[in-house]
Design a protein around this motif. Structure first.
Motif, PDB file in Angstrom:
ATOM      1  N   HIS A   1      24.554  65.450  -2.794  1.00  0.00           N
ATOM      2  CA  HIS A   1      25.302  64.624  -1.840  1.00  0.00           C
ATOM      3  C   HIS A   1      26.757  64.423  -2.268  1.00  0.00           C
ATOM      4  CE1 HIS A   1      24.532  61.259   1.329  1.00  0.00           C
ATOM      5  NE2 HIS A   1      25.723  61.791   1.470  1.00  0.00           N
ATOM      6  N   PHE A   2      26.968  64.082  -3.520  1.00  0.00           N
ATOM      7  CA  PHE A   2      28.316  63.939  -4.094  1.00  0.00           C
ATOM      8  C   PHE A   2      28.295  64.514  -5.506  1.00  0.00           C
ATOM      9  CE2 PHE A   2      28.491  60.501  -0.974  1.00  0.00           C
ATOM     10  CZ  PHE A   2      29.805  60.528  -0.536  1.00  0.00           C
ATOM     11  N   PRO A   3      29.411  65.081  -5.973  1.00  0.00           N
ATOM     12  CA  PRO A   3      29.487  65.531  -7.361  1.00  0.00           C
ATOM     13  C   PRO A   3      29.768  64.350  -8.288  1.00  0.00           C
ATOM     14  CG  PRO A   3      31.550  66.003  -6.264  1.00  0.00           C
ATOM     15  CD  PRO A   3      30.643  65.416  -5.217  1.00  0.00           C
ATOM     16  N   ILE A   4      28.896  63.346  -8.186  1.00  0.00           N
ATOM     17  CA  ILE A   4      29.045  62.097  -8.940  1.00  0.00           C
ATOM     18  C   ILE A   4      27.680  61.730  -9.511  1.00  0.00           C
ATOM     19  CG2 ILE A   4      29.447  59.600  -8.763  1.00  0.00           C
ATOM     20  CD1 ILE A   4      31.415  60.232  -6.476  1.00  0.00           C
ATOM     21  N   ALA A   5      27.610  61.553 -10.813  1.00  0.00           N
ATOM     22  CA  ALA A   5      26.359  61.130 -11.435  1.00  0.00           C
ATOM     23  C   ALA A   5      26.436  59.639 -11.764  1.00  0.00           C
ATOM     24  CB  ALA A   5      26.094  61.928 -12.711  1.00  0.00           C
ATOM     25  N   LEU A   6      25.519  58.876 -11.193  1.00  0.00           N
ATOM     26  CA  LEU A   6      25.427  57.450 -11.460  1.00  0.00           C
ATOM     27  C   LEU A   6      24.166  57.148 -12.265  1.00  0.00           C
ATOM     28  CD1 LEU A   6      26.397  55.943  -7.977  1.00  0.00           C
ATOM     29  CD2 LEU A   6      27.890  56.362  -9.946  1.00  0.00           C
ATOM     30  N   LYS A   7      24.139  56.014 -12.897  1.00  0.00           N
ATOM     31  CA  LYS A   7      22.992  55.599 -13.710  1.00  0.00           C
ATOM     32  C   LYS A   7      21.723  55.570 -12.874  1.00  0.00           C
ATOM     33  CE  LYS A   7      21.429  51.871 -16.777  1.00  0.00           C
ATOM     34  NZ  LYS A   7      21.769  50.537 -17.351  1.00  0.00           N
ATOM     35  N   TYR A   8      20.651  56.078 -13.446  1.00  0.00           N
ATOM     36  CA  TYR A   8      19.370  56.172 -12.757  1.00  0.00           C
ATOM     37  C   TYR A   8      18.862  54.795 -12.330  1.00  0.00           C
ATOM     38  CZ  TYR A   8      14.331  56.984 -12.163  1.00  0.00           C
ATOM     39  OH  TYR A   8      13.043  57.044 -11.684  1.00  0.00           O
ATOM     40  N   VAL A   9      18.344  54.741 -11.110  1.00  0.00           N
ATOM     41  CA  VAL A   9      17.674  53.551 -10.593  1.00  0.00           C
ATOM     42  C   VAL A   9      16.279  53.983 -10.156  1.00  0.00           C
ATOM     43  CG1 VAL A   9      17.651  51.760  -8.816  1.00  0.00           C
ATOM     44  CG2 VAL A   9      19.841  52.507  -9.796  1.00  0.00           C
ATOM     45  N   ASP A  10      15.269  53.381 -10.740  1.00  0.00           N
ATOM     46  CA  ASP A  10      13.893  53.717 -10.395  1.00  0.00           C
ATOM     47  C   ASP A  10      13.654  53.384  -8.919  1.00  0.00           C
ATOM     48  OD1 ASP A  10      11.024  53.660 -10.043  1.00  0.00           O
ATOM     49  OD2 ASP A  10      10.841  53.558 -12.221  1.00  0.00           O
ATOM     50  N   PRO A  11      13.138  54.343  -8.131  1.00  0.00           N
ATOM     51  CA  PRO A  11      12.899  54.079  -6.705  1.00  0.00           C
ATOM     52  C   PRO A  11      11.966  52.900  -6.460  1.00  0.00           C
ATOM     53  CG  PRO A  11      12.751  56.414  -7.158  1.00  0.00           C
ATOM     54  CD  PRO A  11      12.832  55.733  -8.487  1.00  0.00           C
ATOM     55  N   SER A  12      11.086  52.610  -7.413  1.00  0.00           N
ATOM     56  CA  SER A  12      10.191  51.463  -7.241  1.00  0.00           C
ATOM     57  C   SER A  12      10.939  50.145  -7.375  1.00  0.00           C
ATOM     58  CB  SER A  12       9.050  51.518  -8.267  1.00  0.00           C
ATOM     59  OG  SER A  12       9.546  51.375  -9.590  1.00  0.00           O
ATOM     60  N   HIS A  13      12.114  50.201  -7.990  1.00  0.00           N
ATOM     61  CA  HIS A  13      12.950  49.000  -8.141  1.00  0.00           C
ATOM     62  C   HIS A  13      13.829  48.797  -6.911  1.00  0.00           C
ATOM     63  CE1 HIS A  13      15.456  45.913  -9.889  1.00  0.00           C
ATOM     64  NE2 HIS A  13      16.544  46.659  -9.693  1.00  0.00           N
ATOM     65  N   ARG A  14      14.478  49.898  -6.428  1.00  0.00           N
ATOM     66  CA  ARG A  14      15.327  49.799  -5.242  1.00  0.00           C
ATOM     67  C   ARG A  14      15.529  51.193  -4.661  1.00  0.00           C
ATOM     68  NH1 ARG A  14      19.480  47.833  -7.432  1.00  0.00           N
ATOM     69  NH2 ARG A  14      20.920  49.607  -7.439  1.00  0.00           N
ATOM     70  N   TYR A  15      15.262  51.317  -3.380  1.00  0.00           N
ATOM     71  CA  TYR A  15      15.470  52.604  -2.722  1.00  0.00           C
ATOM     72  C   TYR A  15      15.845  52.379  -1.259  1.00  0.00           C
ATOM     73  CZ  TYR A  15      14.981  57.432  -1.322  1.00  0.00           C
ATOM     74  OH  TYR A  15      15.255  58.688  -0.851  1.00  0.00           O
ATOM     75  N   PRO A  16      16.923  53.007  -0.797  1.00  0.00           N
ATOM     76  CA  PRO A  16      17.842  53.823  -1.589  1.00  0.00           C
ATOM     77  C   PRO A  16      18.696  52.965  -2.515  1.00  0.00           C
ATOM     78  CG  PRO A  16      18.613  53.628   0.676  1.00  0.00           C
ATOM     79  CD  PRO A  16      17.264  52.990   0.652  1.00  0.00           C
ATOM     80  N   PRO A  17      19.103  53.504  -3.651  1.00  0.00           N
ATOM     81  CA  PRO A  17      19.815  52.699  -4.650  1.00  0.00           C
ATOM     82  C   PRO A  17      21.271  52.415  -4.319  1.00  0.00           C
ATOM     83  CG  PRO A  17      19.503  54.936  -5.436  1.00  0.00           C
ATOM     84  CD  PRO A  17      18.741  54.835  -4.149  1.00  0.00           C
ATOM     85  N   GLU A  18      21.871  53.226  -3.435  1.00  0.00           N
ATOM     86  CA  GLU A  18      23.273  53.089  -3.050  1.00  0.00           C
ATOM     87  C   GLU A  18      24.196  53.234  -4.259  1.00  0.00           C
ATOM     88  OE1 GLU A  18      23.208  49.462  -0.675  1.00  0.00           O
ATOM     89  OE2 GLU A  18      22.693  50.649   1.094  1.00  0.00           O
ATOM     90  N   TRP A  19      25.399  52.661  -4.187  1.00  0.00           N
ATOM     91  CA  TRP A  19      26.429  52.927  -5.188  1.00  0.00           C
ATOM     92  C   TRP A  19      26.399  51.966  -6.371  1.00  0.00           C
ATOM     93  CZ3 TRP A  19      29.621  57.123  -4.980  1.00  0.00           C
ATOM     94  CH2 TRP A  19      29.710  57.803  -3.758  1.00  0.00           C
ATOM     95  N   PHE A  20      25.748  50.836  -6.223  1.00  0.00           N
ATOM     96  CA  PHE A  20      25.947  49.764  -7.187  1.00  0.00           C
ATOM     97  C   PHE A  20      24.678  49.390  -7.950  1.00  0.00           C
ATOM     98  CE2 PHE A  20      28.705  49.192  -3.467  1.00  0.00           C
ATOM     99  CZ  PHE A  20      29.956  49.300  -4.066  1.00  0.00           C
TER     100      PHE A  20
END
Length: 307
Positions: free
Chosen positions: A101-120
């Motif tokens: 989607h973007f050439p940007i790697a952000l810190k992993y967010v477990d989908p069970s915690h929040r999905y979609p994780p968005e930018w923050f």
């Protein structure tokens, strides 16, 4: 192939309407559905697809379903994990096209915690992650090997990164999806992609239109009401929207217009029934002011991928 996008960054097909919108789009003749994990409506889009198949409107192989890998899942071990989850939401066995989607790697967010994780993160801050593109692309290639995706590609990437991926790719990017409209014509990028046989798909074909309601249109005059667009539309007896779509498709660029309105869906589908003259194409292209409306740098200066 006629296509419909299920969301853009600023404006989406809502969960309450998504299944009906997808079903009606397929019924109207659309065959390409452009989705993404970040859009938050893949389950509902899948429901529309299942209904259309159950009613005999199409078979799965008649459809071309695109989705995208979100920024928080760039690490090798997370790519396949989230792709399988997204396929499950759609209720399908494979994506016809899966994009970074973007050439940007952000810190992993477990989908069970929040999905979609968005930018923050949970605290509203942006957390980057040091995952290089060659790791992410290698994991994307494994999706092809395991038949989870028939084709893979990139989104929101510029020439230097595309050339970098081509240096080590086992499977070259088949598609680049980028913001492209008469205010942001991207001629050099389109030419580069054609040189390497990478198909280009344009999003935000109507320019500021989908950004107005959130007040992030950057004050740009509407392309749908611009004198040049209106004049060309009048010449052909077409709508301004049809003219903007034809400006792209006549340049060999695919389009994925979003609409919840059945009438506009049908009108958008009719965008290739006429040709613009060379002077009309040039007049529309002359509106270019390099206006980029979807820029992650507006979220955080460390995300200035178009700098």
């Amino acid at each position: 192939m006629a296509s419909i996008v299920l969301k853009r960054t600023q404006q989406k097909v809502t969960k309450s309407t998504c299944a009906d919108t997808v079903y009606n789009a397929i019924k109207a003749g659309y065959r390409l559905l452009d989705g993404a994990g970040d859009y938050g409506n893949e389950k509902e889009a899948g429901e529309g697809v299942r209904r259309a198949i159950a009613d005999g409107l199409v078979k799965r192989e008649d459809l071309f379903i695109t989705s995208k890998l979100w920024n928080t899942f760039h690490a090798h071990d997370h790519v396949k994990q989230i792709t399988k989850m997204q396929l499950g939401l759609w209720g399908i066995d494979y994506f016809d096209l899966f994009l970074v989607h973007f050439p940007i790697a952000l810190k992993y967010v477990d989908p069970s915690h929040r999905y979609p994780p968005e930018w923050f993160g949970d605290d509203g801050k942006v957390y980057t992650q040091n995952t290089p593109m060659h790791e992410t692309w290698g994991a994307m290639e494994e999706l092809v090997d395991e038949k989870l995706a028939k084709n893979i590609g990139l989104s929101n990437c510029q020439g230097s990164l595309i050339l970098d991926v081509l240096r080590y790719a086992k499977y070259e990017p088949q598609v680049l999806q980028v913001e492209l409209h008469p205010y942001l014509t991207q001629e050099a990028l389109v030419k580069l992609c054609k040189t390497f046989s990478i198909a280009v798909t344009a999003y935000s074909s109507f320019g500021p239109q989908s950004y107005v309601e959130l007040g992030v249109d950057k004050g740009a005059p509407s392309l749908l009401k611009h004198d040049v667009t209106s004049s060309v539309a009048k010449n052909h007896g077409k709508t301004e929207a049809q003219v903007l779509l034809r400006w792209a498709t006549q340049r060999g660029v695919a389009v994925i217009p979003k609409s919840n309105d059945l009438g506009r869906l049908s009108a958008n589908l009719d965008c290739n029934s006429f040709d613009l003259s060379e002077s009309e194409l040039a007049a529309l292209s002359a509106l270019n002011i390099n206006l980029r409306l979807n820029d992650p740098a507006d979220i955080d200066g460390r995300l200035a991928i178009f700098a």
